[in-house]
Scaffold this motif. Structure first.
Motif, PDB file in Angstrom:
ATOM      1  N   VAL A  77      -3.973  -0.503  12.322  1.00  0.00           N
ATOM      2  CA  VAL A  77      -3.691  -1.183  11.056  1.00  0.00           C
ATOM      3  C   VAL A  77      -2.875  -0.283  10.123  1.00  0.00           C
ATOM      4  N   LEU A  78      -3.331   0.956   9.924  1.00  0.00           N
ATOM      5  CA  LEU A  78      -2.639   1.848   9.000  1.00  0.00           C
ATOM      6  C   LEU A  78      -1.313   2.335   9.570  1.00  0.00           C
ATOM      7  N   GLY A  79      -1.290   2.611  10.886  1.00  0.00           N
ATOM      8  CA  GLY A  79      -0.047   3.061  11.503  1.00  0.00           C
ATOM      9  C   GLY A  79       1.041   2.014  11.399  1.00  0.00           C
ATOM     10  N   LEU A  80       0.692   0.753  11.692  1.00  0.00           N
ATOM     11  CA  LEU A  80       1.664  -0.332  11.597  1.00  0.00           C
ATOM     12  C   LEU A  80       2.080  -0.580  10.153  1.00  0.00           C
ATOM     13  N   SER A  81       1.130  -0.551   9.236  1.00  0.00           N
ATOM     14  CA  SER A  81       1.442  -0.816   7.827  1.00  0.00           C
ATOM     15  C   SER A  81       2.373   0.244   7.248  1.00  0.00           C
ATOM     16  N   ILE A  82       2.057   1.509   7.512  1.00  0.00           N
ATOM     17  CA  ILE A  82       2.898   2.584   6.972  1.00  0.00           C
ATOM     18  C   ILE A  82       4.263   2.575   7.646  1.00  0.00           C
ATOM     19  N   ALA A  83       4.317   2.233   8.938  1.00  0.00           N
ATOM     20  CA  ALA A  83       5.598   2.148   9.627  1.00  0.00           C
ATOM     21  C   ALA A  83       6.487   1.086   8.995  1.00  0.00           C
ATOM     22  N   VAL A  84       5.898  -0.049   8.623  1.00  0.00           N
ATOM     23  CA  VAL A  84       6.671  -1.102   7.956  1.00  0.00           C
ATOM     24  C   VAL A  84       7.223  -0.589   6.628  1.00  0.00           C
TER      25      VAL A  84
END
Length: 263
Positions: A77-84
């Motif tokens: 969740v956090l990895g995808l969110s920060i990547a966006v």
């Protein structure tokens, strides 16, 4: 293909044969050099310890599995969110990305005392350590997928008046899926390592986990210690296999139809 045929297909047969060869080599090594169990227990002794302590290892496995799943979900969740966010703001990516790399390079054993001071011992401390280990592969791979969309495709969508949200949803995210799945595969294995090491360094107050038991049994019951080591590997293989299976389903529309037939 029927289940029995899948079991003896070339993809399964080679690891199965390798498994029996390794067990035989392990048993031969113990018998040949007459190694005491405190140094290296035989496969039979490890299996006996597994059978005789089901309640003990099942509780530890469940405790560690919960930590791993929580940390793994958080890393996705956090990895995808920060990547966006990184993909949408180049200046922010340039500013903060090096610190994400720095966080990954920190030895867990070095930051464990800080985590204990800030959070205390127990479940959430172990989850945070596992998250730190598992977070970066998802962030780096997904960021790369989001920013590697061919420029001509972006120009075409902008020509038709696509908004930034439409570019993200219809172009960047689909393009990043293979990268995200690869990051999740790496993260699934790293997460197990982080949880086990975390239990050895920051502990578990309520129910001992696999890492706690490995550390506790190192001088008293090496055969049972091997059981916990193998169980941690089993969790990693299971989580990796489940991630791969889900990833294959997600990427079904992006995969060349001939790939599976060629494997």
């Amino acid at each position: 293909m029927k289940p029995i045929e899948k079991l003896f297909s070339p993809g399964w047969l080679a690891p199965l044969i390798a498994f029996f060869i390794m067990i035989a080599a392990w048993e031969t090594l113990v018998q040949w050099f007459e190694l005491p169990s405190i140094i290296l227990p035989s496969p039979g002794q490890v299996f006996t310890a597994f059978v005789e302590h089901p309640d003990e290892w099942s509780r530890a496995t469940l405790a560690t599995s919960v930590e791993i799943l929580v940390a793994y979900a958080g890393s996705i969740v956090l990895g995808l969110s920060i990547a966006v966010v990184f993909a949408q703001a180049k200046w922010l990516r340039a500013s903060l990305y090096p610190y994400a790399i720095f966080l990954k390079t920190l030895p867990i054993i070095a930051i464990a005392p800080l985590i204990i001071i800030w959070i205390g011992e127990g479940f959430w401390a172990n989850v945070i350590i596992a998250w730190i280990v598992a977070f970066l592969p998802i962030l780096t791979n997904t960021t790369e997928g989001l920013i590697s969309v061919p420029a001509n495709l972006q120009d075409v969508m902008r020509l038709y008046g696509a908004s930034r949200w439409q570019l993200l949803w219809k172009l960047q995210l689909p393009n990043s899926l293979p990268y995200l799945v690869t990051g999740c595969k790496i993260s699934s294995v790293s997460c197990v390592l982080g949880a086990v090491v975390g239990e050895m360094t920051v502990g578990y107050l309520d129910v001992p986990g696999i890492g706690n038991e490995i550390f506790a049994k190192r001088n008293t019951d090496v055969a049972l210690m091997f059981v916990y080591i193998l169980l941690s590997g089993g969790i990693g293989i299971t989580l990796f296999g489940l991630t791969s299976w889900i990833g294959d389903r997600v990427l079904l529309h992006w995969r060349d139809p001939g790939v599976d037939d060629a494997r």
